[in-house]
Design a protein around this motif. Sequence first.
Motif, PDB file in Angstrom:
ATOM      1  N   PHE A   1       0.842  -1.208   0.000  1.00 36.63           N
ATOM      2  CA  PHE A   1       0.000   0.000   0.000  1.00 36.63           C
ATOM      3  C   PHE A   1       0.874   1.254   0.000  1.00 36.63           C
ATOM      4  CE2 PHE A   1      -1.809   3.172   3.066  1.00 36.63           C
ATOM      5  CZ  PHE A   1      -2.726   3.757   2.199  1.00 36.63           C
ATOM      6  N   VAL A   2       1.862   1.306   0.889  1.00 39.27           N
ATOM      7  CA  VAL A   2       2.747   2.469   0.967  1.00 39.27           C
ATOM      8  C   VAL A   2       3.481   2.650  -0.362  1.00 39.27           C
ATOM      9  CG1 VAL A   2       4.824   3.406   2.074  1.00 39.27           C
ATOM     10  CG2 VAL A   2       2.992   2.423   3.474  1.00 39.27           C
ATOM     11  N   LEU A   3       4.027   1.571  -0.914  1.00 44.95           N
ATOM     12  CA  LEU A   3       4.769   1.673  -2.174  1.00 44.95           C
ATOM     13  C   LEU A   3       3.854   2.071  -3.329  1.00 44.95           C
ATOM     14  CD1 LEU A   3       7.168  -1.366  -1.708  1.00 44.95           C
ATOM     15  CD2 LEU A   3       7.704   1.082  -1.465  1.00 44.95           C
ATOM     16  N   ASP A   4       2.607   1.640  -3.294  1.00 44.74           N
ATOM     17  CA  ASP A   4       1.642   2.059  -4.321  1.00 44.74           C
ATOM     18  C   ASP A   4       1.400   3.564  -4.243  1.00 44.74           C
ATOM     19  OD1 ASP A   4      -0.601   1.290  -6.311  1.00 44.74           O
ATOM     20  OD2 ASP A   4      -1.645   2.469  -4.772  1.00 44.74           O
ATOM     21  N   ARG A   5       1.295   4.090  -3.035  1.00 40.94           N
ATOM     22  CA  ARG A   5       1.064   5.528  -2.886  1.00 40.94           C
ATOM     23  C   ARG A   5       2.306   6.320  -3.274  1.00 40.94           C
ATOM     24  NH1 ARG A   5      -3.330   3.660  -3.800  1.00 40.94           N
ATOM     25  NH2 ARG A   5      -5.125   4.175  -2.549  1.00 40.94           N
ATOM     26  N   VAL A   6       3.483   5.743  -3.093  1.00 39.26           N
ATOM     27  CA  VAL A   6       4.720   6.379  -3.550  1.00 39.26           C
ATOM     28  C   VAL A   6       4.709   6.480  -5.072  1.00 39.26           C
ATOM     29  CG1 VAL A   6       7.217   6.057  -3.768  1.00 39.26           C
ATOM     30  CG2 VAL A   6       6.118   5.750  -1.549  1.00 39.26           C
ATOM     31  N   GLU A   7       4.264   5.422  -5.734  1.00 37.55           N
ATOM     32  CA  GLU A   7       4.194   5.443  -7.201  1.00 37.55           C
ATOM     33  C   GLU A   7       3.270   6.544  -7.700  1.00 37.55           C
ATOM     34  OE1 GLU A   7       3.311   1.686  -9.048  1.00 37.55           O
ATOM     35  OE2 GLU A   7       4.808   0.660  -7.818  1.00 37.55           O
ATOM     36  N   LYS A   8       2.226   6.831  -6.969  1.00 39.91           N
ATOM     37  CA  LYS A   8       1.307   7.899  -7.376  1.00 39.91           C
ATOM     38  C   LYS A   8       2.005   9.258  -7.372  1.00 39.91           C
ATOM     39  CE  LYS A   8      -3.011   5.626  -6.322  1.00 39.91           C
ATOM     40  NZ  LYS A   8      -3.217   5.203  -7.677  1.00 39.91           N
TER      41      LYS A   8
END
Length: 194
Positions: free
Chosen positions: A60-67
């Motif tokens: 989840f954290v890494l997905d939000r970083v990608e955003k």
Amino acid sequence: MPTGVALRAVRAQLFDAAERVLLRDGPSGLTSRAVTTEADCAKGVLHRHFDDFDAFLAEFVLDRVEKLDEKTIALKDIAGTGTVVENLTEALTAVFESVAVAIVPLVIFRDELRARLRREWPAGVPVLTQAAVMIAAYLETERGLGRLAADADVDTLAATLIGATHLLFADRTGAAPEPDAVRKTVTAVVGSGT
């Protein structure tokens, strides 16, 4: 009998549900039950797609970083337009009005999550570090356009902007700072002539 609704993009729906729970209830309220309830699915759905809850949180954290990478492109595209101070004020406000400010205490709150993130992200809190990379890329572009001093240390400026702005937004339960407060901080770091 199945519970909840069919999930087409399971990970995306679970991540979006986690974001809503985190923003509403904070890190202590972010549990696997809260996420699956928010996503309107059975708890087993989360565990079918992730080894455990900390694995889910790390992704989840890494997905939000990608955003934030999408925001990097948009920010670099406006280089040379408006003023550097206004562009940074808007970009920093967007970052800290997003889930980024809520992810910081989540990462601090959960030891296992920090350990998992260190495997892929060796330094800093991922969303803040990526935001600093985004700001540095923008500042480098502006420096190349001559709108920032040729000898400006964009990495230090970016880290300073992220830290100072984070302090303005750190209380997720309080009112967001006024744009003038963010602008004043940006001006203090990069100067009023930009």
